[in-house]
Design an enzyme around this catalytic site. Structure first.
Site, PDB file in Angstrom:
ATOM      1  N   CYS A   2      40.818  44.096  47.564  1.00 20.23           N
ATOM      2  CA  CYS A   2      41.616  44.930  48.749  1.00 20.23           C
ATOM      3  C   CYS A   2      42.530  44.064  49.115  1.00 20.23           C
ATOM      4  O   CYS A   2      42.592  42.899  49.564  1.00 20.23           O
ATOM      5  CB  CYS A   2      40.615  45.549  49.639  1.00 20.23           C
ATOM      6  SG  CYS A   2      39.254  46.394  49.270  1.00 20.23           S
ATOM      7  N   ARG A  27      45.577  43.178  44.204  1.00 20.12           N
ATOM      8  CA  ARG A  27      44.241  42.978  44.628  1.00 20.12           C
ATOM      9  C   ARG A  27      43.219  44.174  44.746  1.00 20.12           C
ATOM     10  O   ARG A  27      42.085  43.614  45.119  1.00 20.12           O
ATOM     11  CB  ARG A  27      44.708  42.668  46.463  1.00 20.12           C
ATOM     12  CG  ARG A  27      45.415  41.427  46.468  1.00 20.12           C
ATOM     13  CD  ARG A  27      45.762  40.991  48.038  1.00 20.12           C
ATOM     14  NE  ARG A  27      44.503  40.763  48.686  1.00 20.12           N
ATOM     15  CZ  ARG A  27      44.108  39.362  48.574  1.00 20.12           C
ATOM     16  NH1 ARG A  27      44.958  38.301  48.159  1.00 20.12           N
ATOM     17  NH2 ARG A  27      42.886  39.118  49.384  1.00 20.12           N
ATOM     18  N   TRP A  87      39.889  48.232  46.397  1.00 13.39           N
ATOM     19  CA  TRP A  87      38.789  47.646  45.307  1.00 13.39           C
ATOM     20  C   TRP A  87      37.417  48.148  45.783  1.00 13.39           C
ATOM     21  O   TRP A  87      36.852  47.570  46.556  1.00 13.39           O
ATOM     22  CB  TRP A  87      38.909  46.293  44.816  1.00 13.39           C
ATOM     23  CG  TRP A  87      38.138  46.135  43.363  1.00 13.39           C
ATOM     24  CD1 TRP A  87      38.717  46.215  42.308  1.00 13.39           C
ATOM     25  CD2 TRP A  87      36.654  45.660  43.391  1.00 13.39           C
ATOM     26  NE1 TRP A  87      37.819  45.969  41.371  1.00 13.39           N
ATOM     27  CE2 TRP A  87      36.578  45.623  42.134  1.00 13.39           C
ATOM     28  CE3 TRP A  87      35.698  45.460  44.232  1.00 13.39           C
ATOM     29  CZ2 TRP A  87      35.302  45.081  41.364  1.00 13.39           C
ATOM     30  CZ3 TRP A  87      34.623  44.998  43.541  1.00 13.39           C
ATOM     31  CH2 TRP A  87      34.358  45.018  42.377  1.00 13.39           C
ATOM     32  N   ASN A 113      39.548  44.147  54.577  1.00 19.19           N
ATOM     33  CA  ASN A 113      39.049  43.467  53.447  1.00 19.19           C
ATOM     34  C   ASN A 113      37.876  42.671  53.547  1.00 19.19           C
ATOM     35  O   ASN A 113      38.177  41.871  54.412  1.00 19.19           O
ATOM     36  CB  ASN A 113      40.342  42.607  53.018  1.00 19.19           C
ATOM     37  CG  ASN A 113      40.106  41.909  51.614  1.00 19.19           C
ATOM     38  OD1 ASN A 113      39.119  42.019  50.673  1.00 19.19           O
ATOM     39  ND2 ASN A 113      40.716  40.749  51.475  1.00 19.19           N
ATOM     40  N   GLY A 114      36.736  42.765  52.776  1.00 17.35           N
ATOM     41  CA  GLY A 114      35.699  42.035  52.840  1.00 17.35           C
ATOM     42  C   GLY A 114      34.540  43.066  52.779  1.00 17.35           C
ATOM     43  O   GLY A 114      34.363  44.029  52.430  1.00 17.35           O
ATOM     44  N   GLU A 490      38.708  31.199  26.829  1.00 14.88           N
ATOM     45  CA  GLU A 490      39.711  31.681  27.535  1.00 14.88           C
ATOM     46  C   GLU A 490      40.336  32.828  26.907  1.00 14.88           C
ATOM     47  O   GLU A 490      40.876  33.722  27.103  1.00 14.88           O
ATOM     48  CB  GLU A 490      40.660  30.677  28.152  1.00 14.88           C
ATOM     49  CG  GLU A 490      41.854  31.074  28.792  1.00 14.88           C
ATOM     50  CD  GLU A 490      41.547  31.916  30.013  1.00 14.88           C
ATOM     51  OE1 GLU A 490      40.352  31.942  30.422  1.00 14.88           O
ATOM     52  OE2 GLU A 490      42.511  32.351  30.523  1.00 14.88           O
ATOM     53  N   LYS A 494      40.839  36.596  27.922  1.00  8.96           N
ATOM     54  CA  LYS A 494      42.166  37.176  28.323  1.00  8.96           C
ATOM     55  C   LYS A 494      42.044  38.481  27.474  1.00  8.96           C
ATOM     56  O   LYS A 494      42.771  39.490  27.916  1.00  8.96           O
ATOM     57  CB  LYS A 494      43.294  36.073  27.646  1.00  8.96           C
ATOM     58  CG  LYS A 494      44.301  35.939  28.092  1.00  8.96           C
ATOM     59  CD  LYS A 494      44.443  35.336  29.650  1.00  8.96           C
ATOM     60  CE  LYS A 494      43.561  35.594  30.531  1.00  8.96           C
ATOM     61  NZ  LYS A 494      43.246  34.864  31.504  1.00  8.96           N
ATOM     62  N   GLU A 497      39.823  41.285  28.899  1.00  4.27           N
ATOM     63  CA  GLU A 497      40.096  42.012  30.276  1.00  4.27           C
ATOM     64  C   GLU A 497      41.248  42.821  30.443  1.00  4.27           C
ATOM     65  O   GLU A 497      41.260  43.531  31.005  1.00  4.27           O
ATOM     66  CB  GLU A 497      40.162  40.776  31.267  1.00  4.27           C
ATOM     67  CG  GLU A 497      41.332  40.011  31.328  1.00  4.27           C
ATOM     68  CD  GLU A 497      41.406  38.916  32.280  1.00  4.27           C
ATOM     69  OE1 GLU A 497      40.888  39.048  33.313  1.00  4.27           O
ATOM     70  OE2 GLU A 497      41.837  37.706  32.056  1.00  4.27           O
ATOM     71  N   HIS A 513      23.723  30.676  13.345  1.00  2.00           N
ATOM     72  CA  HIS A 513      22.651  30.666  13.960  1.00  2.00           C
ATOM     73  C   HIS A 513      22.265  32.104  14.456  1.00  2.00           C
ATOM     74  O   HIS A 513      21.522  32.298  15.365  1.00  2.00           O
ATOM     75  CB  HIS A 513      22.498  29.490  15.279  1.00  2.00           C
ATOM     76  CG  HIS A 513      22.466  28.055  14.653  1.00  2.00           C
ATOM     77  ND1 HIS A 513      21.578  27.604  13.944  1.00  2.00           N
ATOM     78  CD2 HIS A 513      23.515  27.283  14.719  1.00  2.00           C
ATOM     79  CE1 HIS A 513      21.791  26.429  13.576  1.00  2.00           C
ATOM     80  NE2 HIS A 513      23.102  26.114  13.980  1.00  2.00           N
ATOM     81  N   LYS A 612      42.603  41.036  41.328  1.00  2.00           N
ATOM     82  CA  LYS A 612      42.988  39.631  41.130  1.00  2.00           C
ATOM     83  C   LYS A 612      41.915  38.519  42.089  1.00  2.00           C
ATOM     84  O   LYS A 612      41.736  37.567  41.551  1.00  2.00           O
ATOM     85  CB  LYS A 612      44.527  39.473  41.808  1.00  2.00           C
ATOM     86  CG  LYS A 612      45.095  38.080  41.706  1.00  2.00           C
ATOM     87  CD  LYS A 612      45.339  37.859  40.222  1.00  2.00           C
ATOM     88  CE  LYS A 612      46.003  36.428  40.295  1.00  2.00           C
ATOM     89  NZ  LYS A 612      46.006  36.053  38.538  1.00  2.00           N
TER      90      LYS A 612
HETATM   91  O1  M6R Z   1      41.172  33.039  41.914  1.00  2.00           O
HETATM   92  P1  M6R Z   1      40.110  32.403  40.865  1.00  2.00           P
HETATM   93  O2  M6R Z   1      40.937  31.403  40.043  1.00  2.00           O
HETATM   94  O3  M6R Z   1      38.971  31.780  41.722  1.00  2.00           O
HETATM   95  O4  M6R Z   1      39.523  33.529  40.323  1.00  2.00           O
HETATM   96  C1  M6R Z   1      38.457  33.323  39.408  1.00  2.00           C
HETATM   97  C2  M6R Z   1      38.288  34.359  38.344  1.00  2.00           C
HETATM   98  O5  M6R Z   1      37.990  35.436  39.222  1.00  2.00           O
HETATM   99  C3  M6R Z   1      39.822  34.538  37.367  1.00  2.00           C
HETATM  100  O6  M6R Z   1      40.053  33.328  36.795  1.00  2.00           O
HETATM  101  C4  M6R Z   1      39.566  35.546  36.507  1.00  2.00           C
HETATM  102  O7  M6R Z   1      38.702  35.445  35.483  1.00  2.00           O
HETATM  103  C5  M6R Z   1      40.805  36.053  35.925  1.00  2.00           C
HETATM  104  N1  M6R Z   1      41.023  37.459  35.935  1.00  2.00           N
HETATM  105  C6  M6R Z   1      41.074  35.905  34.407  1.00  2.00           C
HETATM  106  O8  M6R Z   1      42.110  36.547  33.869  1.00  2.00           O
END
Ligand code: M6R
Length: 617
Positions: A2, A27, A87, A113-114, A490, A494, A497, A513, A612
């Site tokens: 949010c 956000r 969100w 937000n929270g 990673e 990527k 997501e 395995h 984000k």
């Molecule tokens: O803001 P942060 O680095 O703490 O966020 C951690 C994860 O939420 C963040 O890296 C998330 O996995 C990304 N969307 C991946 O691209």
């Protein structure tokens, strides 16, 4: 998760709020809304019309839907207002659950937000007094309680209200009876106040404000701000007015714009050479790494524990390998959502490194608090200046990557990895676990990373072709060993997501395995082959999956000819030190994820169900 914003001044608030929400949309983006104090219409006898001056507009879906509604309402006018992009946590995304929320008497509106953890208890109590709730949200209790507490003094009522709340909040509130005034308050969720001339603002972060002002006040937990067009007053939790410093932001609006790129993600991928430079260069003098921010005696620690979430955790997995290899100290890496509840064994001889782009991730904050409670020293690696994690840590190293807007992190991740590598080399120098020659070679290799990253970016059009060729795979694997395995984690995240394809990262040696049962003709396996110490082993794994009909796309070092005989396609990246491989090797995988998602018509910057900054558990 949010984003919230607010404006009070002489200009029309609607367009300013909508522009702020557009910039904060990363956000959260399942619904949005704004509330303004509208100009009251005088009745025929000259008296003010009855009813509240607060008007609201809400829309389910993206901010663009809200903009359409706003454009169809020419009378939606006023110079003070608040806005929110959501969100969902409590209640489905809908117009009713979208913020702002209004008190039952229509006199107050709030954006939040929270998460209010004790909302059920407060709601039940207010319902006993006959107050009716409209939404399923936790937020609505804030505004209903505020209206209930209000006896003519806005600030007093707000202070009384927030004293009842447990959980996290950044809120902005307007009242029908206080034209031009916004109150903002914060506890464990980000909130900044923007200082203008004859107008002032608040927002979850600077991206919403940077086109209007670069002067901000960082509100701290427990503080409350009274914002009017000409003045900002800040009060501590007792209500006493306090002085707050003004921070000047030194990045410009272009940092928060796409600057000609179709997506923020592509822009941020392409920005990596500059971002890496910004992380590296100020910290190297005469081939020596200088961390002015670090006054730590490394000899005090007998182990290091790294914790973070998502991609930041993947950066931590790389960091574990580099620190252990150079500093000869045991290092563990663990996701923060597990660490926080695991009762880990640690004490004052433990150095905990927390990693976070946003500096606001709830699980990471909770894990770091747990580690501090156990006596560990906490070093944070953070991008957003002044964020909660940066403030809570004992020491903080900023990545200085500039704002990252796309939900999928790219430059955030690579700058985290390079900063971990610099920390490892620096610490090894302090601990004398590295020879002078090896130290200097590592420093030189680190300094070459921006140029090598640029060369990896030159693969752009070839990666696009690979995405065209392989985007039909509904399920794929990323395999590698050691540093290559960390990159596989990673690369796989990527892709999933942003393209919504199923993908899994496997330590190449683990395939046999169990998981190899899933390999069938045509299945794509992305094989990471830059960690050359174990290249022969990875090649054996490639042969095993090829024997079962898989197609293999390899990422290998330039000059590695043998791999061409094994893989169907090869992406060749510049050679670098084995410990620094991830910074370069991830770049074609970021591009691959981007182009596959593009080909599949996905909303790249705002993937479904994500946000984000993950400020909830
Ligand atoms: O803001 P942060 O680095 O703490 O966020 C951690 C994860 O939420 C963040 O890296 C998330 O996995 C990304 N969307 C991946 O691209």
């Amino acid at each position: 998760m949010c984003g919230i914003t607010g404006y009070t001044g002489l200009n029309q608030a609607g367009p300013i709020l909508l522009e702020g929400l557009r910039r904060l949309e990363y956000r959260g983006y399942d619904s949005a809304g704004i509330a303004i104090q509208s100009e009251r219409k005088a009745d025929a006898d000259g008296s003010e019309s009855a009813g509240s001056s607060i008007k609201m507009l809400k829309a389910t879906g993206k901010v663009s839907h809200l903009v359409e509604k706003f454009e169809a309402e020419p009378d939606f006018k006023g110079v003070c207002g608040i806005g929110h992009t959501r969100w969902a946590t409590h209640g489905v995304p809908s117009d009713t659950n979208a913020h702002p929320h209004l008190s039952a008497d229509g006199k107050f509106a709030v954006v939040h937000n929270g998460i209010i953890e004790n909302f059920a208890e407060i709601r039940e109590e207010l319902q006993k007094y006959g107050i009716e709730f409209k939404s399923e949200t936790d937020t609505e209790v804030i505004v209903q309680l505020l209206a209930y507490n209000y006896k003519g003094n806005f600030k007093k009522a707000l202070m009384k209200t927030i004293a009842r709340l447990t959980g996290s909040y950044a809120i902005g509130v307007i009242s029908d009876e206080h034209p031009g005034t916004i109150f903002a308050a914060k506890q464990a969720s980000p909130l900044i106040i923007g200082i203008g001339i004859g107008e002032n603002y608040f927002a979850s972060d600077i991206t919403a404000l940077v086109s209007n002002t670069k002067n901000v006040i960082d509100l701290d937990d427990g503080e409350v701000a009274e914002i009017t067009p000409d003045e900002v007053k800040v009060f501590d939790h007792t209500g006493k007015e306090i002085e707050k410093p003004i921070r000047h932001i030194n990045w410009d609006i272009a940092s928060a714009e796409k600057s000609g790129y179709d997506h923020f993600m592509l822009k941020e991928i392409m920005e990596q050479p500059q971002a890496l430079k910004a992380t590296i260069e100020p910290r190297i003098k005469d081939e020596e790494i200088i961390f002015e921010e670090l006054n730590i005696d490394m000899k005090k620690f007998n182990r290091v524990h790294i914790t973070a979430c998502g991609s930041a955790y993947h950066a931590g997995c790389v960091g574990r390998g580099i620190i252990e290899s150079l500093c000869k100290i045991p290092v563990e890496a663990e996701v923060a959502s597990e660490l926080r509840y695991r009762d880990p064994v640690m004490d004052e001889k433990t150095l905990v490194i927390v990693i976070s782009q946003s500096g606001e991730t709830a699980d990471t904050i909770a894990a770091m608090k747990e580690c501090k409670y156990k006596g560990a020293t906490v070093l944070a690696i953070v991008n957003v200046v002044g964020s909660s994690i940066a403030k809570l840590a004992d020491y903080c190293l900023y990545t200085w990557a500039g704002p990252e807007i796309a939900v999928a992190t790219t430059k955030g991740y690579t700058t985290q990895v390079v900063l971990l590598a610099m920390f490892a080399v620096w610490a090894a120098g302090e601990l004398k676990t590295i020879s002078h020659g090896a130290y200097t070679t590592m420093v030189k290799d680190i300094m070459r990373l921006p140029e090598r990253a640029q060369r990896a970016l030159d693969l752009n059009s070839r990666v696009k072709k690979m995405a065209d060729k392989y985007n039909d795979n509904q399920s794929l694997f990323f395999i590698g060993r050691n540093m290559d395995y960390a990159v596989a984690l990673e690369g796989s995240l990527k892709l999933k997501e942003i393209s919504y394809l199923h993908s899994e990262a496997y330590a190449a040696g683990e395939l046999k395995h169990g998981t190899i049962a899933l390999i069938e003709p045509g299945r794509l396996v992305v094989a990471l082959c830059c960690y050359e110490k174990l290249l022969d082993k990875t090649i054996s794994n490639i042969q095993q999956v090829k024997a079962r009909g898989a197609r293999v796309l390899a990422v290998a070092h330039e000059g590695n000819r043998s791999i061409f005989a094994e893989a169907d396609d090869v992406l060749s990246v510049p050679v670098t030190d084995p410990l620094l491989v991830p910074v370069i090797e991830i770049i074609p995988l970021q591009l691959f994820a981007y182009y596959v998602a593009l080909k599949n018509g996905c909303d790249i910057d705002k993937p479904k169900n994500l946000a984000k900054s993950v400020t909830v558990e």
